[in-house]
Enzyme design. Structure first.
Site, mmCIF file in Angstrom:
data_model
loop_
_atom_site.group_PDB
_atom_site.id
_atom_site.type_symbol
_atom_site.label_atom_id
_atom_site.label_comp_id
_atom_site.label_asym_id
_atom_site.label_seq_id
_atom_site.Cartn_x
_atom_site.Cartn_y
_atom_site.Cartn_z
ATOM 1 N N GLY A 158 0.887 -1.093 -0.108
ATOM 2 C CA GLY A 158 -0.061 0.005 0.111
ATOM 3 C C GLY A 158 0.823 1.167 -0.002
ATOM 4 N N ILE A 160 2.415 2.884 2.455
ATOM 5 C CA ILE A 160 3.655 2.648 3.265
ATOM 6 C C ILE A 160 4.574 1.427 2.456
ATOM 7 C CG2 ILE A 160 4.712 1.641 5.366
ATOM 8 C CD1 ILE A 160 1.764 2.766 6.979
ATOM 9 N N ARG A 180 -3.218 -8.517 -2.695
ATOM 10 C CA ARG A 180 -4.358 -9.333 -3.104
ATOM 11 C C ARG A 180 -4.394 -9.306 -4.578
ATOM 12 N NH1 ARG A 180 -8.957 -7.205 0.941
ATOM 13 N NH2 ARG A 180 -7.497 -5.667 1.021
ATOM 14 N N ILE A 238 6.811 -3.895 10.677
ATOM 15 C CA ILE A 238 6.346 -2.449 11.055
ATOM 16 C C ILE A 238 4.881 -2.458 11.034
ATOM 17 C CG2 ILE A 238 8.294 -1.249 10.205
ATOM 18 C CD1 ILE A 238 5.602 -1.095 8.043
ATOM 19 N N ALA A 239 4.146 -3.430 10.930
ATOM 20 C CA ALA A 239 2.588 -3.413 10.867
ATOM 21 C C ALA A 239 1.965 -3.542 12.244
ATOM 22 C CB ALA A 239 2.302 -4.099 9.627
ATOM 23 N N ARG A 240 1.830 -4.919 12.417
ATOM 24 C CA ARG A 240 1.101 -5.506 13.995
ATOM 25 C C ARG A 240 1.638 -6.526 14.422
ATOM 26 N NH1 ARG A 240 -0.428 -0.816 14.191
ATOM 27 N NH2 ARG A 240 -2.437 -0.221 14.440
ATOM 28 N N GLU A 269 1.452 -6.266 22.770
ATOM 29 C CA GLU A 269 2.445 -5.194 23.364
ATOM 30 C C GLU A 269 1.571 -4.200 24.421
ATOM 31 O OE1 GLU A 269 3.161 -3.386 19.428
ATOM 32 O OE2 GLU A 269 2.125 -1.785 19.911
ATOM 33 N N HIS A 287 7.460 0.429 19.070
ATOM 34 C CA HIS A 287 6.351 0.710 18.157
ATOM 35 C C HIS A 287 6.160 2.496 17.931
ATOM 36 C CE1 HIS A 287 1.701 -0.058 17.313
ATOM 37 N NE2 HIS A 287 2.525 0.771 16.205
ATOM 38 N N ILE A 288 7.292 2.679 17.320
ATOM 39 C CA ILE A 288 7.996 4.302 17.095
ATOM 40 C C ILE A 288 7.705 4.441 15.571
ATOM 41 C CG2 ILE A 288 9.213 4.262 19.119
ATOM 42 C CD1 ILE A 288 11.659 4.254 16.926
ATOM 43 N N GLY A 289 6.941 3.689 14.829
ATOM 44 C CA GLY A 289 7.008 3.940 13.273
ATOM 45 C C GLY A 289 6.471 5.494 13.062
HETATM 46 C C1 GLV Z 1 0.314 2.885 14.547
HETATM 47 O O1 GLV Z 1 0.594 1.652 14.485
HETATM 48 C C2 GLV Z 1 -0.980 3.063 13.365
HETATM 49 O O2 GLV Z 1 -1.553 2.301 12.902
HETATM 50 O O3 GLV Z 1 -0.874 4.396 13.085
#
Ligand code: GLV
Length: 321
Positions: A158, A160, A180, A238-240, A269, A287-289
């Site tokens: 997507g 990101i 997909r 970097i997602a979940r 987390e 979780h600092i993305g």
């Molecule tokens: C962070 O994880 C967000 O979903 O913005």
């Protein structure tokens, strides 16, 4: 202070000061006074039109059911919406807004940071210095892997994912992705499509998870998938956190089947699986993305714009439901 002449916003999470100021100067705001904003809201006894909150205030079915009837808007300061029961919000006729786009560059930069930190043995290197245990350069010390010439696989191409691809291309990596459906050529920019994550993992040296957590993707990185990966894979999430089965990844890291992992997010987390702390080939951050000033200001503004547009009856591009 709640006024009756403006949109009445309950601020359930804490934000950086300029964002809180922007909420205050645009809306009639009331800030949560306790660490239980949902309990506060449920018993508020005041007319509130909307709530701004983030991942720290999950809006599950019971929380939405307990919201004051006046609430028409839930504005989440996040791009992910897996902490919200969207079906329940939809059934109650509540509009939900999120923050796509504005955080994508910051999250993509974080993915590159994690990829490099994992490839270059960042945890060991930092520990060596901080433990004052470095006795000088030597040619055998902390030899990692180079990213140039390697193949990156992006699960979830997507906004990101595409920005990660742009940056990785500049590092000299070849890009493959799994979505997909294949992207239009002007979006794929030469990245190769793989129809399944299994097909992707077989052909890549680095796998970055950049897809939302859904029923289809939770636990997608499991022992079976890792068993099909190239030996020496670097995994970046970097997602979940719940995309990964921790036990499977930890086993693969312990046996060096997975060379290293770069992790920003963790299942359950902040209760991180304790074995990650003992693995020197895990380069991890809490979780600092999207934690840059630019992203966080943009996230506040996009939610303000969404609420104002919604009030004017306009179509809101970042309306999730
Ligand atoms: C962070 O994880 C967000 O979903 O913005």
């Amino acid at each position: 202070m709640i006024r009756q002449d403006a949109f009445r916003l309950f601020v359930a999470s804490r934000f950086i000061e300029p964002v809180e100021q922007a909420f205050t100067s645009t809306f009639s705001t009331r800030f949560a006074e306790t660490r239980e904003p949902l309990a506060e809201l449920a018993g508020i006894g005041a007319e509130i039109d909307g709530v701004v909150f983030s991942l720290d205030v999950p809006m599950r079915e019971a929380a939405i059911a307990a919201l004051p009837a006046s609430i028409r808007v839930l504005a989440t300061y996040s791009v992910g919406t897996d902490h919200i029961d969207l079906d329940v919000a939809r059934a109650r006729g509540i509009a939900v807004f999120n923050t796509p786009g504005v955080l994508a560059d910051s999250v993509a930069e974080n993915a590159i940071f994690l990829m490099l930190g994992a490839a270059r043995r960042g945890t060991e290197a930092i520990d060596l210095l901080r433990q004052r245990a470095w006795h000088g350069w030597n040619p055998a010390q902390l030899v990692g892997v180079q990213l140039a010439g390697r193949t990156l696989g992006i699960l979830g191409m997507g906004d990101i994912g595409r920005r990660i691809a742009e940056r990785a291309r500049a590092l000299g990596m070849k890009i493959l992705y799994c979505n997909r459906r294949p992207l239009a050529p002007e979006l794929a920019l030469g990245a190769g499509f793989r129809p399944t994550v299994e097909a992707l993992v077989r052909d890549v040296d680095v796998l970055v998870l950049a897809c939302p957590a859904t029923e289809q993707t939770r636990g997608i990185v499991n022992a079976e998938l890792l068993g099909q990966a190239r030996s020496g894979l670097i995994l970046v999430n970097i997602a979940r956190g719940d995309l990964v089965v921790d036990r499977a990844l930890i086993d693969a890291l312990q046996t060096d089947r997975v060379y290293a992992a770069g992790l920003d997010v963790f299942a359950g987390e902040p209760a991180i699986h304790p074995e990650y702390f003992d693995l020197k080939n895990v380069f991890m951050v809490p979780h600092i993305g999207s934690a840059t000033l630019e992203a966080r200001l943009g996230m506040g503004q996009i939610l303000i714009d969404a609420i104002l547009a919604w009030q004017r009856g306009e179509v809101v591009p970042n309306q999730v439901c």
